[in-house]
Scaffold this active site. Structure first.
Site, PDB file in Angstrom:
ATOM      1  N   ASP A 196      -4.420   2.436  -4.323  1.00  0.00           N
ATOM      2  CA  ASP A 196      -2.820   2.362  -4.461  1.00  0.00           C
ATOM      3  C   ASP A 196      -2.422   1.072  -3.756  1.00  0.00           C
ATOM      4  O   ASP A 196      -1.148   0.952  -3.266  1.00  0.00           O
ATOM      5  CB  ASP A 196      -2.311   3.453  -3.650  1.00  0.00           C
ATOM      6  CG  ASP A 196      -2.881   3.516  -2.166  1.00  0.00           C
ATOM      7  OD1 ASP A 196      -3.866   2.637  -1.838  1.00  0.00           O
ATOM      8  OD2 ASP A 196      -2.423   4.186  -1.417  1.00  0.00           O
TER       9      ASP A 196
ATOM     10  N   ASP B 259       0.835  -1.159   0.104  1.00  0.00           N
ATOM     11  CA  ASP B 259      -0.064  -0.054  -0.152  1.00  0.00           C
ATOM     12  C   ASP B 259       0.847   0.982  -0.024  1.00  0.00           C
ATOM     13  O   ASP B 259       1.692   1.292   0.952  1.00  0.00           O
ATOM     14  CB  ASP B 259      -0.904   0.033   1.201  1.00  0.00           C
ATOM     15  CG  ASP B 259      -1.832   1.204   1.179  1.00  0.00           C
ATOM     16  OD1 ASP B 259      -2.983   0.816   0.666  1.00  0.00           O
ATOM     17  OD2 ASP B 259      -1.837   2.224   1.676  1.00  0.00           O
ATOM     18  N   LEU B 260       0.733   2.133  -1.128  1.00  0.00           N
ATOM     19  CA  LEU B 260       1.716   3.144  -1.156  1.00  0.00           C
ATOM     20  C   LEU B 260       1.189   4.227  -0.229  1.00  0.00           C
ATOM     21  O   LEU B 260       0.166   4.644   0.260  1.00  0.00           O
ATOM     22  CB  LEU B 260       1.442   3.873  -2.373  1.00  0.00           C
ATOM     23  CG  LEU B 260       1.756   2.878  -3.807  1.00  0.00           C
ATOM     24  CD1 LEU B 260       1.691   3.749  -4.794  1.00  0.00           C
ATOM     25  CD2 LEU B 260       3.013   2.363  -3.598  1.00  0.00           C
TER      26      LEU B 260
END
Length: 796
Positions: A411, A366-367
């Site tokens: 993301d 997960d960014l």
């Protein structure tokens, strides 16, 4: 007054309806029984049986159809048309029995023949209405399957009986037309019926099965009658008449059934065999024509079957190609071109069936702070960044033996690996290293960091949903702890699996009710030792887990899309506290960190001014801290917003300076009051001469641009002395005080300000650094500040 309906009225109505149907079915069943060989008392025409009972059977079947159509909640129009067609056909039989047959020389065609033929357009209309289903789109392949089957049956039937029927001796064009029309209309009826069944994938509701069976029996009896009549072998009361009645009775029973698909259906292989067998039948008719010289109608129907089958074949090729494309699109993420969640599930299934590994690992990424990129640069830039990240991950995965690299949505990315925990952790470390290099997005250098969750399952217990859920739990813990990577364990799952949504709702409630907890860390002026401002830091009291720091709940806030709402809540609560201190005679400026989504709003200066005015708080008692990411993302918008804040008297500080996209250009162009040097530079000052040189240079740069330099993370007296000696304006950190609740901060301030400050000699000059030193900006003596801090440290 309305008469109340008894509770047993509905069952009574159902019983009456069933009894009426049984009465209407009795004459047709008696007539059919009377046509069975061995049961019929004698051969030949019998008025009571073949005249009265036969006609009564036809009209009872029509009445049954109309009755059931009237009670049917759906498809009533088509059912009424079918009942009307049966009634007209029965009327033709009545006319033949009582009008035409008694004549000395019965005419052909007669009024009865006109009534017989009138059945077909009504039956065709009923079939068309039965085929129409609102809201559904019928595939051309289904139409063609029915047409191929119907044409093939028609070709075989024409080859068997049409020659004999059409060659029967008749006089006049009307007689020829009627003789020709009957078998042709029967064949058309078969084609329409086959098309109707195929449109339901040969799995129609029970009512359509009854209609189909009735029509087939009707057509068989009709062709048998025409054939026997042409051959001169037809005799009234034969089994053909019984089949006729049985067909119309089944059609009469068709309306009023549920429209759901029946359990009676053909297997999949039979669905494929229907068009194939139909084509073989048509080819057989064409081959037989070379020997038997069949009627042109049979040859034409057979040729039409082959043409329709070729069209179906071409359509099948196109559907297969489209299906392949659709399947590829269904498993592909449209933004990055990587696989999606379906592709991940498919890859897990393939690994489970291949038995090529003892365990399977999933690394879920997960960014971090990706939402700020979307809010600052726009979603098109966010998509560009996702594509760049996806391409880099795909290349890395291909080089390191991953089974699949997918984007799950938003993301989140995932890498599937047919190996155990050690290999997965090594892969996650490599992912962090791969993402370390900046990405170019719209001519800007953007750095990406990610939180990685690892889940591993043995092959014998492999389940895609479980693997993904565990990886998600691990990723959540990695993000909340700032650990970068976290491997799933049962203890971590106790909180995350069942409490994450509940936590989001609790945070939402705290935000809406403005019950978040704010702690305040003092900022100390290095020249005077005065404390005139503090930084507000958010905390949250969880009902069962107690006081939580931001790293424990901010990932939940971000995941629930509550970051902007929480920022507004913190801003309002901080200004409420500033008002309390102002009224108490101790005005303290409060610094608040704003998220990128809040700063993206061009109305922010007006909203801040209104909040200040509503609370009667001077603008200089509010400081807004922003990150370099926001400044670099959209410099023009940042300039407009910051100008609006400063015109209203609000101070602006750049937080964590030196860790983001540092640029001298934005410092020159944008209205900024303070630079807050990141604690990573401050921590290394005592041991790294280069860090000290950077700090001195930054201080001199800030002063030359008319800004103050604020150092955070100060934890010891030596660091404090070095910063003051270098010209730093303001310091904050645990050396003075940690962040405290408002009441405790007030007590700390009372102790801090009430302590006498003894004079002290100026400290000796620091040793020369390993790199060329940068001259410090002249500042006030620091001994006084250092001694005050030492006393305050004891007071803590």
């Amino acid at each position: 007054m309305t008469t109340p309906v008894p509770h047993d009225a509905a069952p009574r109505r159902r019983r009456r309806f069933a009894a009426l149907q049984a009465v209407l079915l009795l004459p047709p069943l008696l007539f059919v029984l009377g046509t069975v060989p061995g049961v019929r008392p004698q051969q030949g025409y019998q008025f009571i049986l073949d005249g009265v009972l036969n006609n009564l059977a036809y009209e009872c079947a029509a009445a049954l159809c109309l009755l059931r159509a009237w009670r049917s909640p759906t498809g009533r129009t088509g059912s009424l048309l079918l009942g009307a067609g049966l009634a007209v056909y029965g009327s033709g039989n009545v006319a033949w029995t009582f009008v035409v047959r008694p004549m000395a020389e019965p005419p052909y065609p007669s009024v009865s023949d006109a009534l017989f033929l009138s059945f077909y357009p009504l039956a065709f209309a009923a079939l068309v209405l039965a085929a129409h289903r609102p809201g559904s789109r019928l595939a051309w392949s289904l139409w063609l399957d029915g047409v191929v089957a119907g044409l093939a049956v028609g070709a075989v039937a024409a080859a068997a009986v049409v020659d004999t029927i059409l060659e029967a001796p008749v006089a006049g064009w009307a007689a020829v037309a009627v003789t020709t029309a009957s078998p042709l209309l029967d064949l058309v009826l078969l084609v329409l019926l086959a098309a109707l069944l195929s449109m339901h994938a040969w799995r129609p509701p029970l009512g359509l099965w009854l209609l189909a069976a009735g029509l087939v029996l009707f057509v068989v009896a009709d062709l048998s009658y025409l054939y026997r009549t042409a051959m001169g072998t037809y005799v009234s009361g034969m089994l053909t008449d019984g089949v006729w009645i049985l067909g119309v009775v089944l059609m009469g029973l068709a309306p009023g059934w549920p429209t759901v698909r029946s359990r009676l259906h053909l297997p999949r292989w039979a669905l494929l065999a229907i068009p194939l067998l139909s084509t073989v039948m048509a080819l057989g008719v064409l081959v037989a024509d070379h020997v038997l010289h069949l009627h042109p109608l049979a040859v034409g129907l057979a040729a039409a079957t082959v043409v329709a089958a070729l069209g179906r074949l071409l359509l099948t090729f196109r559907e297969v190609a489209n299906l392949a494309d659709s399947r590829e699109l269904a498993r592909t993420d449209e933004v990055t071109g990587l696989g999606n969640r379906r592709a991940l599930y498919r890859a897990v299934e393939e690994l489970e069936s291949s038995r090529g590994a003892s365990s399977v690992s999933l690394v879920l990424l997960d960014l971090d702070r990706f939402k700020e990129v979307n809010d600052s640069l726009g979603h098109h830039a966010g998509d560009e960044l996702l594509r760049a990240v996806g391409g880099r991950l795909q290349q890395f995965g291909r080089e390191n033996g991953t089974r699949e690299v997918v984007r799950l949505g938003g993301d989140e990315f995932a890498l599937l690996l047919p190996s155990g925990t050690a290999a997965a952790e090594l892969l996650a470390a490599g992912v962090h290293e791969v993402l370390r290099a900046p990405f170019t997005v719209e001519s800007l250098q953007v750095r990406v960091r990610a939180s990685a969750g690892i889940a591993v399952l043995p092959l014998e217990a492999l389940d895609a949903s479980t693997l993904l859920r565990r990886a998600d739990v691990a990723m959540y813990h990695a993000k909340s702890r700032g650990a970068g990577t976290f491997t799933y364990d049962v203890e971590a799952d106790e909180f995350a699996s069942g409490d994450r949504l509940a936590t989001a709702e609790l945070v939402r409630e705290a935000i809406e009710k403005r019950t978040l907890t704010l702690h305040y860390q003092p900022k100390v002026d290095t020249g005077t030792g005065a404390v005139s401002s503090v930084e507000a830091l958010v905390r949250w009291h969880h009902p069962t887990r107690g006081l939580l720091f931001p790293d424990a709940f901010l990932p939940v806030v971000e995941g629930a899309g509550l970051m902007e709402e929480m920022t507004v809540a913190v801003l309002e609560q901080a200004m409420d506290q500033a008002r309390e201190w102002l009224r108490a005679g101790d005005p303290l400026a409060v610094a608040v960190n704003l998220s990128a989504s809040s700063l993206a709003d061009p109305r922010l200066p007006h909203r801040v001014a209104r909040l200040l005015a509503d609370r009667d708080v001077p603008a200089h008692l509010l400081e807004i801290e922003i990150t370099e990411d926001f400044l670099m993302a959209d410099r023009e918008r940042a300039r407009v917003i910051l100008d609006g804040l400063r015109r209203r008297g609000v101070r602006v500080a750049v937080d964590d300076y030196g860790t983001g996209y540092s640029s001298l250009a934005y410092l020159r162009q944008l209205p900024v009051d303070d630079l807050k040097l990141d604690k990573s530079f401050v921590t290394d000052m005592g041991s790294d001469p280069r860090a000290l040189a950077i700090v001195r240079s930054t201080i001199m740069l800030a002063h030359s641009l008319g800004m103050r330099l604020v150092a955070e993370g100060v934890e010891d007296a030596e660091t404090c002395r070095q910063l003051a000696d270098a010209g730093c304006d303001v310091v904050q950190g645990w050396y003075y005080s940690k962040a405290l609740p408002a009441a405790e901060l007030e007590a700390w301030l009372a102790r801090y300000r009430g302590t006498p400050v003894p004079a002290a000699p100026a400290p000796a000059a620091p040793a020369a650094p390993a790199v060329p030193a940068v001259p410090a900006v002249p500042v006030a003596p620091v001994a006084q500040v250092a001694q005050v801090a030492q006393v305050a440290q004891v007071a803590r």
